[in-house]
Design a protein around this motif. Sequence first.
Motif, mmCIF file in Angstrom:
data_model
loop_
_atom_site.group_PDB
_atom_site.id
_atom_site.type_symbol
_atom_site.label_atom_id
_atom_site.label_comp_id
_atom_site.label_asym_id
_atom_site.label_seq_id
_atom_site.Cartn_x
_atom_site.Cartn_y
_atom_site.Cartn_z
ATOM 1 N N UNK A 97 0.867 -1.188 0.000
ATOM 2 C CA UNK A 97 0.000 0.000 0.000
ATOM 3 C C UNK A 97 0.902 1.236 0.000
ATOM 4 N N UNK A 98 1.048 1.864 -1.152
ATOM 5 C CA UNK A 98 1.907 3.055 -1.267
ATOM 6 C C UNK A 98 3.158 2.722 -2.066
ATOM 7 N N UNK A 99 3.186 3.153 -3.328
ATOM 8 C CA UNK A 99 4.330 2.821 -4.202
ATOM 9 C C UNK A 99 5.180 4.068 -4.465
ATOM 10 N N UNK A 100 5.448 4.827 -3.386
ATOM 11 C CA UNK A 100 6.331 6.000 -3.501
ATOM 12 C C UNK A 100 7.777 5.569 -3.292
ATOM 13 N N UNK A 101 8.561 6.477 -2.701
ATOM 14 C CA UNK A 101 10.011 6.254 -2.603
ATOM 15 C C UNK A 101 10.356 4.958 -1.865
ATOM 16 N N UNK A 102 9.911 4.822 -0.618
ATOM 17 C CA UNK A 102 10.354 3.643 0.133
ATOM 18 C C UNK A 102 9.558 2.399 -0.270
ATOM 19 N N UNK B 86 -2.948 5.625 -3.985
ATOM 20 C CA UNK B 86 -3.992 6.599 -4.344
ATOM 21 C C UNK B 86 -3.671 7.207 -5.708
ATOM 22 N N UNK B 87 -2.406 7.222 -6.034
ATOM 23 C CA UNK B 87 -1.983 7.612 -7.378
ATOM 24 C C UNK B 87 -1.830 6.314 -8.198
ATOM 25 N N UNK B 88 -2.868 5.961 -8.928
ATOM 26 C CA UNK B 88 -2.888 4.672 -9.635
ATOM 27 C C UNK B 88 -1.797 4.599 -10.706
ATOM 28 N N UNK B 89 -1.410 5.757 -11.257
ATOM 29 C CA UNK B 89 -0.329 5.748 -12.253
ATOM 30 C C UNK B 89 0.970 5.273 -11.624
ATOM 31 N N UNK B 90 1.185 5.699 -10.377
ATOM 32 C CA UNK B 90 2.398 5.278 -9.660
ATOM 33 C C UNK B 90 2.385 3.761 -9.468
ATOM 34 N N UNK B 91 1.216 3.201 -9.112
ATOM 35 C CA UNK B 91 1.105 1.750 -8.922
ATOM 36 C C UNK B 91 1.409 1.030 -10.240
ATOM 37 N N UNK B 92 0.836 1.537 -11.324
ATOM 38 C CA UNK B 92 1.046 0.890 -12.638
ATOM 39 C C UNK B 92 2.513 0.956 -13.049
ATOM 40 N N UNK B 93 3.094 2.133 -12.890
ATOM 41 C CA UNK B 93 4.521 2.317 -13.247
ATOM 42 C C UNK B 93 5.408 1.374 -12.446
ATOM 43 N N UNK B 94 5.072 1.205 -11.178
ATOM 44 C CA UNK B 94 5.886 0.340 -10.310
ATOM 45 C C UNK B 94 5.829 -1.100 -10.801
ATOM 46 N N UNK B 95 4.637 -1.550 -11.143
ATOM 47 C CA UNK B 95 4.480 -2.924 -11.644
ATOM 48 C C UNK B 95 5.316 -3.106 -12.912
ATOM 49 N N UNK B 96 5.289 -2.069 -13.767
ATOM 50 C CA UNK B 96 6.072 -2.163 -15.016
ATOM 51 C C UNK B 96 7.571 -2.138 -14.731
#
Length: 344
Positions: free
Chosen positions: A8-13, A36-46
């Motif tokens: 839950x939370x795909x920011x820095x840490x 909450x920023x779904x783009x961040x979640x998607x980018x992280x998965x990629x």
Amino acid sequence: MILRFGVVGTGAIGREHINRITNKLSGGKIVAVTDVNQDSAKQTVETYQLDAVIYPDDKALIADENVDVVLVTSWGPAHEETVVAAVEAGKYVFCEKPLATTAAGCMRIVEAEMKQGKKLVQVGFMRRYDTGYAQLKQVIANNEIGEPLMIHAAHRNPTVGENYVTETAVQDTLIHEIDVLHWLVNDDYKTVQVTFPRKTKNAHGKLQDPQLFTIETIGGIVMNVEVFVNCKYGYDIQCEVVGEDGIAKLPEFPSVVMRKSEQLSTNILNDWKYRFMDAYNVEIQDFIDSIAKSGEPEGPTSWDGYIAAVTSDACVKAQQTGEKEPISLQERPAFYSEHILQNN
Ligand code: NAI
Ligand code: ISE
């Protein structure tokens, strides 16, 4: 056994932990993410090529029966709600600091965990896993400097963002010293007072920087802790324990000593990611291994999160009043004393 993590939370840490679980550690796998920023979640998965479901929110992620562990790396104020929901669903939780931003919030987590009758939560107080702090604790425990009398500590960041305000210095930054210093000397806190020196020109309007915290323990140790988050020159963590028979200092982060151009120099780091890299690896591997071994995490507990939050609440009050504020804990429930914690 592979522990399946939902993040839950795909920011820095969040990304740092995803990377270490996926590429460096053993026994864990990322199976779900949300932000909450779904783009961040998607980018992280990629970016990390994860075979993971992207959920719209924490509730949906917690409800996934393939998720064994909820890794909470969202902003501090969002932690409490996610952790309580995960614990109520019987999931393991690794929660970055702070466990919750207030003592009342931590107590709600403690109560939810005790209701489950089993320890489920570990808090990301990674300094307890840092080799330097562990060596310092050993020196003190071996009585090599006699009784500790004073601690001088400093927590310096090069710079912080616009949403980092005066209280954030306590809840997000000083919270590391709050946890590690009483653990280091095996004592409890009694009072805190805050002094604001002249403000640096590099701090924005809503942030008083630097700040100086004077914390007394029940055993009479006085700790003087500087938080300076726009120090500019680097990321620098200092800790010196003054004892009756000698002084013990946290080792500097190793760096090559250079003699060049009429200068003798060593580098200073500029980011927490590098300073505590090994400690993060060890703490999360330990979390995975202890669950595999005993069915419960053995690192810093929800009660450690509560102790830190009571102290942090008193520090915030002391920022506001300028007075010496008491720090008083409720009695530790037997639930949290029964466990022999390997890092206590
Ligand atoms: P960040 O701002 O880079 O990332 C936080 C992420 O959480 C953002 O992507 C944000 O959109 C997301 N988020 C916020 N609320 C959410 C919610 N309710 N549900 C889902 N996603 C949500 O922040 P950073 O630096 O990664 O910090 C995250 C946490 O980790 C903080 O509690 C911070 O104190 C802690 N931290 C701990 C460190 C340590 O040394 N142990 C180092 C850095 C951060
Ligand atoms: C950040 O959230 C961390 O936990 C870092 O370790 C700390 O140095 C920094 O001040 C915080 O903002």
